[in-house]
Design an enzyme around this catalytic site. Sequence first.
Site, PDB file in Angstrom:
ATOM      1  N   HIS A  21     -64.892 -32.126 -42.097  1.00 25.34           N
ATOM      2  CA  HIS A  21     -64.401 -31.067 -42.983  1.00 25.34           C
ATOM      3  C   HIS A  21     -62.977 -31.450 -43.379  1.00 25.34           C
ATOM      4  O   HIS A  21     -62.082 -31.471 -42.541  1.00 25.34           O
ATOM      5  CB  HIS A  21     -64.430 -29.746 -42.202  1.00 25.34           C
ATOM      6  CG  HIS A  21     -64.325 -28.530 -43.054  1.00 25.34           C
ATOM      7  ND1 HIS A  21     -65.301 -28.164 -43.948  1.00 25.34           N
ATOM      8  CD2 HIS A  21     -63.341 -27.587 -43.159  1.00 25.34           C
ATOM      9  CE1 HIS A  21     -64.943 -27.049 -44.560  1.00 25.34           C
ATOM     10  NE2 HIS A  21     -63.754 -26.683 -44.107  1.00 25.34           N
ATOM     11  N   LYS A 166     -65.813 -22.586 -52.080  1.00 27.53           N
ATOM     12  CA  LYS A 166     -64.374 -22.892 -52.128  1.00 27.53           C
ATOM     13  C   LYS A 166     -64.228 -24.391 -51.941  1.00 27.53           C
ATOM     14  O   LYS A 166     -64.857 -24.973 -51.053  1.00 27.53           O
ATOM     15  CB  LYS A 166     -63.701 -22.102 -51.001  1.00 27.53           C
ATOM     16  CG  LYS A 166     -62.332 -22.562 -50.580  1.00 27.53           C
ATOM     17  CD  LYS A 166     -61.636 -21.427 -49.861  1.00 27.53           C
ATOM     18  CE  LYS A 166     -60.791 -21.884 -48.709  1.00 27.53           C
ATOM     19  NZ  LYS A 166     -60.017 -20.793 -48.103  1.00 27.53           N
ATOM     20  N   LYS A 168     -61.736 -27.547 -51.108  1.00 23.90           N
ATOM     21  CA  LYS A 168     -60.452 -27.882 -50.512  1.00 23.90           C
ATOM     22  C   LYS A 168     -59.882 -29.052 -51.291  1.00 23.90           C
ATOM     23  O   LYS A 168     -60.506 -30.134 -51.325  1.00 23.90           O
ATOM     24  CB  LYS A 168     -60.642 -28.286 -49.056  1.00 23.90           C
ATOM     25  CG  LYS A 168     -61.158 -27.155 -48.176  1.00 23.90           C
ATOM     26  CD  LYS A 168     -60.215 -25.994 -48.174  1.00 23.90           C
ATOM     27  CE  LYS A 168     -59.726 -25.648 -46.820  1.00 23.90           C
ATOM     28  NZ  LYS A 168     -58.872 -24.437 -46.832  1.00 23.90           N
ATOM     29  N   ASP A 197     -58.719 -24.181 -52.787  1.00 22.25           N
ATOM     30  CA  ASP A 197     -57.632 -23.956 -51.832  1.00 22.25           C
ATOM     31  C   ASP A 197     -56.824 -25.249 -51.748  1.00 22.25           C
ATOM     32  O   ASP A 197     -57.340 -26.276 -51.305  1.00 22.25           O
ATOM     33  CB  ASP A 197     -58.206 -23.587 -50.460  1.00 22.25           C
ATOM     34  CG  ASP A 197     -57.127 -23.124 -49.493  1.00 22.25           C
ATOM     35  OD1 ASP A 197     -55.934 -23.180 -49.847  1.00 22.25           O
ATOM     36  OD2 ASP A 197     -57.487 -22.703 -48.372  1.00 22.25           O
ATOM     37  N   GLU A 223     -56.018 -20.731 -54.459  1.00 24.73           N
ATOM     38  CA  GLU A 223     -55.428 -20.309 -53.178  1.00 24.73           C
ATOM     39  C   GLU A 223     -54.267 -21.214 -52.784  1.00 24.73           C
ATOM     40  O   GLU A 223     -54.398 -22.442 -52.770  1.00 24.73           O
ATOM     41  CB  GLU A 223     -56.547 -20.350 -52.114  1.00 24.73           C
ATOM     42  CG  GLU A 223     -56.107 -19.930 -50.728  1.00 24.73           C
ATOM     43  CD  GLU A 223     -57.291 -19.800 -49.774  1.00 24.73           C
ATOM     44  OE1 GLU A 223     -58.456 -19.745 -50.234  1.00 24.73           O
ATOM     45  OE2 GLU A 223     -57.053 -19.763 -48.561  1.00 24.73           O
ATOM     46  N   ASP A 248     -52.111 -17.481 -48.982  1.00 22.64           N
ATOM     47  CA  ASP A 248     -52.750 -17.591 -47.660  1.00 22.64           C
ATOM     48  C   ASP A 248     -51.689 -17.928 -46.618  1.00 22.64           C
ATOM     49  O   ASP A 248     -51.189 -17.037 -45.937  1.00 22.64           O
ATOM     50  CB  ASP A 248     -53.892 -18.615 -47.695  1.00 22.64           C
ATOM     51  CG  ASP A 248     -54.587 -18.732 -46.351  1.00 22.64           C
ATOM     52  OD1 ASP A 248     -54.293 -17.908 -45.449  1.00 22.64           O
ATOM     53  OD2 ASP A 248     -55.427 -19.637 -46.161  1.00 22.64           O
ATOM     54  N   LYS A 272     -55.968 -12.611 -42.318  1.00 26.52           N
ATOM     55  CA  LYS A 272     -56.594 -13.247 -41.154  1.00 26.52           C
ATOM     56  C   LYS A 272     -56.057 -12.545 -39.915  1.00 26.52           C
ATOM     57  O   LYS A 272     -54.841 -12.320 -39.827  1.00 26.52           O
ATOM     58  CB  LYS A 272     -56.257 -14.748 -41.083  1.00 26.52           C
ATOM     59  CG  LYS A 272     -56.790 -15.545 -42.265  1.00 26.52           C
ATOM     60  CD  LYS A 272     -56.487 -17.032 -42.187  1.00 26.52           C
ATOM     61  CE  LYS A 272     -56.937 -17.712 -43.479  1.00 26.52           C
ATOM     62  NZ  LYS A 272     -56.614 -19.141 -43.547  1.00 26.52           N
ATOM     63  N   GLU A 326     -64.580 -15.345 -46.104  1.00 28.29           N
ATOM     64  CA  GLU A 326     -64.968 -16.741 -45.861  1.00 28.29           C
ATOM     65  C   GLU A 326     -65.263 -16.914 -44.362  1.00 28.29           C
ATOM     66  O   GLU A 326     -64.890 -17.925 -43.772  1.00 28.29           O
ATOM     67  CB  GLU A 326     -63.867 -17.686 -46.334  1.00 28.29           C
ATOM     68  CG  GLU A 326     -62.512 -17.417 -45.707  1.00 28.29           C
ATOM     69  CD  GLU A 326     -61.427 -18.391 -46.110  1.00 28.29           C
ATOM     70  OE1 GLU A 326     -61.577 -19.112 -47.107  1.00 28.29           O
ATOM     71  OE2 GLU A 326     -60.412 -18.444 -45.394  1.00 28.29           O
TER      72      GLU A 326
END
Length: 375
Positions: A21, A166, A168, A197, A223, A248, A272, A326
């Site tokens: 990831h 989303k 990255k 993001d 983001e 964020d 979060k 998410e």
Amino acid sequence: MNAQVTSVEAILVDLPTIRAHQLSMATMRQQTMVIVRLRSSDGIEGIGEATTIGGLSYGEESPEGIKLTIDRYLAPALAGHDATNINAAMVKLNKAARGNRFAKSGIETALLDAQGKRLGVPVSALLGGAVRKTLPVLWTLASGDTGRDIEEAEMLLAERRHHTFKLKIGRRSVREDVAHVSKIKAALGDRAKVTVDVNQAWSEIDAAAGIASLEAAGIDLIEQPTPREHRGALARLAARFIVPIMADEGITGPEDALDLTRDACADVFALKIAKAGGIYAMMRTAAVADAAGVQLYGGTMLEGSIGSIASAHGFSALPQLSWGTELFGPLLLKDDIVTARPAYRDFDLHLPEGPGLGLQIDEDKLAFYRRDKDA
Ligand code: MUC
Ligand code: MG
């Protein structure tokens, strides 16, 4: 009701991810979680989780640091404390330690889980009740390969698991990132929403160019394009573009929310529980956003099932959650340490119904994946 905290244990757990990831600051092949087990004198145990991304490359607390903070400072501060009074426990923790919000969030979750089990109600009931029992969940395409990302998105759309993706970005040049995102959006068309993001990777100049192209390509949300400290840059970008800009890393708790709303820095806030220092602090952050008319999004630190379901209970109780969530962390992991994994279907995460978080630790799995098993 009478119950004192008798022990708080922090356990490092390493779980492999289903694929690499890639974020702008780190590539994850496993996730390290700090699992909290809080025991009380009435025999009730609460569980919680404090998890970050990429060691110290994303946030200011590392998994090892979180464990040390709990073992050395937070657990002793709570010893003998009334386990049923969560507000007073959090005041105590805030006196014992400054900052360290991830660690505090994990402990607060464990206190709430225990209290829910004690009273026979879900955590959402302790927060005033769930406004929604299911939460929309997006998926992050971050394999690093455009073709593979498109295949992954097509499969997940067909399975009715996610309809928002989303991406990255921020590792490669702006031009390469824009080409990658535009190809994915063109392939998915109106069948899916696509957001990006940047994880703070762009300068304001890069961001102005990048966002102009992404807006033209039909991207739905941008983001944290610029460094979290550069609030003026975020505000100028939010004023300049129609595509909504979300903060964020730039927003932790209610104080940040107040500053960001005062200066019109962002259209949307990613909430979060770890960033805020717990579910209650996340809800106070949401209240500031609501007062200013800022839309909300239920973010993740890619927690496993315990942290994700704790977040879900919190997000379920918010009056407004315009951008969904998410909370896909458990789906990124190859295995789990709970007996029944969270249920994802029809594009939503379904809140478990049992008391507390509604989750049980799978002791064999925990024993297998805990880092100190050979100790
Ligand atoms: C972040 O910055 O939002 C959320 C999804 C994902 O892939 O990484 C996280 C962190
Ligand atoms: Mg983010």
